[in-house]
Scaffold this motif. Sequence first.
Motif, short mmCIF file in Angstrom:
data_model
loop_
_atom_site.label_atom_id
_atom_site.label_comp_id
_atom_site.label_asym_id
_atom_site.label_seq_id
_atom_site.Cartn_x
_atom_site.Cartn_y
_atom_site.Cartn_z
N VAL A 35 0.85 -1.20 0.00
CA VAL A 35 0.00 0.00 0.00
C VAL A 35 0.88 1.24 0.00
O VAL A 35 0.64 2.19 -0.76
CB VAL A 35 -0.98 -0.01 1.20
N ARG A 36 1.91 1.26 0.84
CA ARG A 36 2.82 2.41 0.89
C ARG A 36 3.45 2.66 -0.47
O ARG A 36 3.47 3.80 -0.96
CB ARG A 36 3.91 2.19 1.94
N HIS A 61 -4.24 8.78 11.06
CA HIS A 61 -4.68 7.99 9.90
C HIS A 61 -3.66 8.12 8.78
O HIS A 61 -2.79 8.99 8.83
CB HIS A 61 -6.08 8.40 9.44
N ILE A 62 -3.77 7.29 7.81
CA ILE A 62 -2.85 7.28 6.68
C ILE A 62 -3.17 8.46 5.77
O ILE A 62 -4.34 8.64 5.38
CB ILE A 62 -2.94 5.94 5.92
N PRO A 63 -2.16 9.27 5.45
CA PRO A 63 -2.40 10.40 4.54
C PRO A 63 -3.01 9.92 3.22
O PRO A 63 -2.55 8.95 2.63
CB PRO A 63 -1.01 10.99 4.33
N GLY A 64 -4.06 10.60 2.81
CA GLY A 64 -4.72 10.23 1.56
C GLY A 64 -5.86 9.24 1.73
O GLY A 64 -6.60 8.99 0.78
N ALA A 65 -6.01 8.68 2.93
CA ALA A 65 -7.10 7.74 3.16
C ALA A 65 -8.43 8.48 3.22
O ALA A 65 -8.49 9.66 3.58
CB ALA A 65 -6.87 6.96 4.45
N LEU A 66 -9.48 7.78 2.89
CA LEU A 66 -10.85 8.28 3.00
C LEU A 66 -11.43 7.73 4.29
O LEU A 66 -11.33 6.53 4.55
CB LEU A 66 -11.67 7.80 1.80
N GLU A 126 5.97 0.36 10.97
CA GLU A 126 6.93 0.36 9.87
C GLU A 126 7.47 1.75 9.56
O GLU A 126 8.20 1.95 8.59
CB GLU A 126 6.32 -0.29 8.62
N GLY A 127 7.13 2.74 10.39
CA GLY A 127 7.69 4.07 10.27
C GLY A 127 7.05 4.96 9.24
O GLY A 127 7.64 5.97 8.85
#
Length: 147
Positions: A35-36, A61-66, A126-127
């Motif tokens: 995904v990264r 949250h993960i940048p760009g996630a909805l 995982e940083g």
Amino acid sequence: MSSASPVLSTPPAPSADAVAHFAARLAFETDVADVRAALASGDPGFVLVDSRDTAAWDQGHIPGALHLPTAEIPTRARDLLDPAVPVVTYCWGPACNGATRAALALARLGYPVKEMLGGIEYWIREGNPTTTRGSRLDPLTAPACGC
């Protein structure tokens, strides 16, 4: 003295069965590293959906996630997601099946969907970067994710 290996007490499946099993898993699952890499490409080819509640989303949250909490999928997915674009769901981590429930809800609506194994917990471990709207998420202590 010989003892039977607990690993081999049930023998491995025949190769053809193993191919079918592992290919099927990859059709349903992806991981944090993939995904990264896809997000870093600038054109991942999917929409990443965080299925946790607002309090958990705000912590990180993960940048760009909805943000689309699982409970809201039946009423909001059609307004937010293109049914022709694959979706990848994530929730807290391996001890939570919220991403699985979200993926099931989306599949029931006809969306092509995969689940990201490890969730936000392993994303952080995982940083990888997160976006927050409050205190930073501690990857070792899961908040109630409301999934």
